[in-house]
Design an enzyme around this catalytic site. Structure first.
Site, PDB file in Angstrom:
ATOM      1  N   ASP A 181       0.877  -1.172   0.000  1.00  0.00           N
ATOM      2  CA  ASP A 181       0.000   0.000   0.000  1.00  0.00           C
ATOM      3  C   ASP A 181       0.922   1.232   0.000  1.00  0.00           C
ATOM      4  OD1 ASP A 181      -2.223   1.762   0.571  1.00  0.00           O
ATOM      5  OD2 ASP A 181      -1.538   1.765   2.655  1.00  0.00           O
ATOM      6  N   ASP A 218      -0.302   5.073   0.806  1.00  0.00           N
ATOM      7  CA  ASP A 218      -0.624   6.061   1.849  1.00  0.00           C
ATOM      8  C   ASP A 218      -0.569   5.462   3.244  1.00  0.00           C
ATOM      9  OD1 ASP A 218      -1.288   8.471   0.347  1.00  0.00           O
ATOM     10  OD2 ASP A 218      -2.903   7.260  -0.500  1.00  0.00           O
ATOM     11  N   ARG A 261     -14.344  10.827  -0.248  1.00  0.00           N
ATOM     12  CA  ARG A 261     -14.189  11.485   1.056  1.00  0.00           C
ATOM     13  C   ARG A 261     -14.814  12.882   1.011  1.00  0.00           C
ATOM     14  NH1 ARG A 261      -8.416  10.771   2.107  1.00  0.00           N
ATOM     15  NH2 ARG A 261      -9.094   8.631   2.327  1.00  0.00           N
ATOM     16  N   LYS A 312     -10.272  17.130  -8.331  1.00  0.00           N
ATOM     17  CA  LYS A 312      -9.314  17.415  -9.430  1.00  0.00           C
ATOM     18  C   LYS A 312      -8.294  18.460  -8.970  1.00  0.00           C
ATOM     19  CE  LYS A 312     -12.084  16.227 -13.487  1.00  0.00           C
ATOM     20  NZ  LYS A 312     -13.432  15.983 -12.948  1.00  0.00           N
TER      21      LYS A 312
HETATM   22  C1  XBP Z   1      -5.633   5.964   0.897  1.00  0.00           C
HETATM   23  C2  XBP Z   1      -6.729   6.787   0.423  1.00  0.00           C
HETATM   24  C3  XBP Z   1      -6.453   7.807  -0.598  1.00  0.00           C
HETATM   25  C4  XBP Z   1      -5.776   9.054  -0.154  1.00  0.00           C
HETATM   26  C5  XBP Z   1      -6.148  10.187  -1.080  1.00  0.00           C
HETATM   27  O1  XBP Z   1      -6.101   4.643   1.182  1.00  0.00           O
HETATM   28  O2  XBP Z   1      -7.857   6.629   0.779  1.00  0.00           O
HETATM   29  O3  XBP Z   1      -7.687   8.176  -1.061  1.00  0.00           O
HETATM   30  O4  XBP Z   1      -6.115   9.316   1.179  1.00  0.00           O
HETATM   31  O5  XBP Z   1      -5.780   9.947  -2.380  1.00  0.00           O
HETATM   32  P1  XBP Z   1      -5.119   3.404   1.095  1.00  0.00           P
HETATM   33  P2  XBP Z   1      -6.731  10.413  -3.605  1.00  0.00           P
HETATM   34  O6  XBP Z   1      -3.863   3.781   1.800  1.00  0.00           O
HETATM   35  O7  XBP Z   1      -5.858   2.308   1.822  1.00  0.00           O
HETATM   36  O8  XBP Z   1      -4.887   3.044  -0.355  1.00  0.00           O
HETATM   37  O9  XBP Z   1      -7.226  11.772  -3.286  1.00  0.00           O
HETATM   38  O10 XBP Z   1      -5.854  10.381  -4.819  1.00  0.00           O
HETATM   39  O11 XBP Z   1      -7.883   9.432  -3.702  1.00  0.00           O
HETATM   40 MG    MG Z   2      -2.990   3.061   3.569  1.00  0.00          MG
END
Ligand code: XBP
Ligand code: MG
Length: 243
Positions: free
Chosen positions: A16, A18, A63, A87
């Site tokens: 993963d 994030d 979100r 965006k």
């Molecule tokens: C991470 C997320 C992502 C980021 C934002 O979840 O939920 O949406 O927070 O990125 P995980 P975007 O680590 O479980 O993959 O705004 O590009 O969606």
């Molecule tokens: Mg994560």
């Protein structure tokens, strides 16, 4: 000692992004969302604690839509605003990445080096958007990942297993020969639903998540327990391939 045929040969590690490979949420995504609110002339701002609660909703556009729906907008308006602001949020996130504000988590580089040296293939499964994921992976880690699947390529985000299933299908790797590394309840759920073992390395935002589906819960990527797990699994890999 287990007989060799009982050792599961580790071929791939699927990371993963994030909260797992990088510390991206509090000082990355959150800041980018707030910049998008500000640019649009909206009063909304996500403080550190509020953002922690909103992380239960995966995917930035979802979100935002959830937030607007719960702060008095109609479902149609919330969705339109969510998609439009996402965006702009992606644009601000890309700038933060390019300016070096999103850093690897402690131990990430060392773990990747060790796994690569063991001959394990490295992949990525994230719900984030490809527009910032790719530059981030290149900048923070160099071109180390074989297959990178992002939220841009799948129709369902974690906790759906879609992103993991896509990695497995593109690489042809059986799930029992791979392991996922995650930080959150949604991530662990997604990996386990794809029949993967999952190692969880929690962070301050996910410390109280239910990570009970994980094979191991570690304090971070530099936790000795996590490294010991990989040493055993990579040893098994060597034992079966060099017989
Ligand atoms: C991470 C997320 C992502 C980021 C934002 O979840 O939920 O949406 O927070 O990125 P995980 P975007 O680590 O479980 O993959 O705004 O590009 O969606
Ligand atoms: Mg994560």
């Amino acid at each position: 000692m287990l007989p060799r045929q009982h050792l599961s040969r580790l071929e791939a590690v699927i990371f993963d992004v994030d909260g797992t490979l990088v510390d991206s949420e509090r000082d990355g995504h959150r800041v980018a969302f707030n910049a998008a609110f500000e640019e649009a002339g909206l009063p909304d701002r996500w403080e550190v604690a509020t953002y922690g609660k909103l992380l239960k909703i995966t995917g930035g556009a979802k979100r935002l839509t959830f937030w607007f729906e719960n702060t008095g907008r109609s479902p149609v308006e919330a969705r339109e605003l969510g998609e439009r602001l996402h965006k702009r949020k992606t644009h601000f996130m890309l700038r933060l990445v390019e300016d070096g504000h999103v850093q690897a988590r402690p131990g990430a580089h060392q773990l990747i080096d060790r796994l690569e040296a063991s001959g394990v293939q490295l992949h990525v499964a994230t719900t984030g958007t490809r527009a910032w994921v790719e530059p981030l992976l290149n900048q923070a880690f160099g071109n180390r990942f074989h297959t990178v699947i992002t939220g841009t390529e799948v129709s369902e985000l974690k906790p759906s297993p879609a992103v993991y299933l896509e990695v497995l299908s593109r690489t042809g790797c059986p799930p029992e020969r791979a392991v996922a590394v995650e930080d959150s309840a949604n991530g662990v759920q997604a990996a386990v639903a794809a029949r993967l073992r999952c190692l969880a390395a929690h962070n301050p935002y996910t410390r109280n998540d239910d990570l009970s589906g994980a094979t191991l819960v570690a304090d971070g990527l530099d936790d000795p327990a996590l490294l010991a797990w990989f040493t055993t699994a990579c040893g098994a890999w060597r034992a079966t391939t060099h017989d």
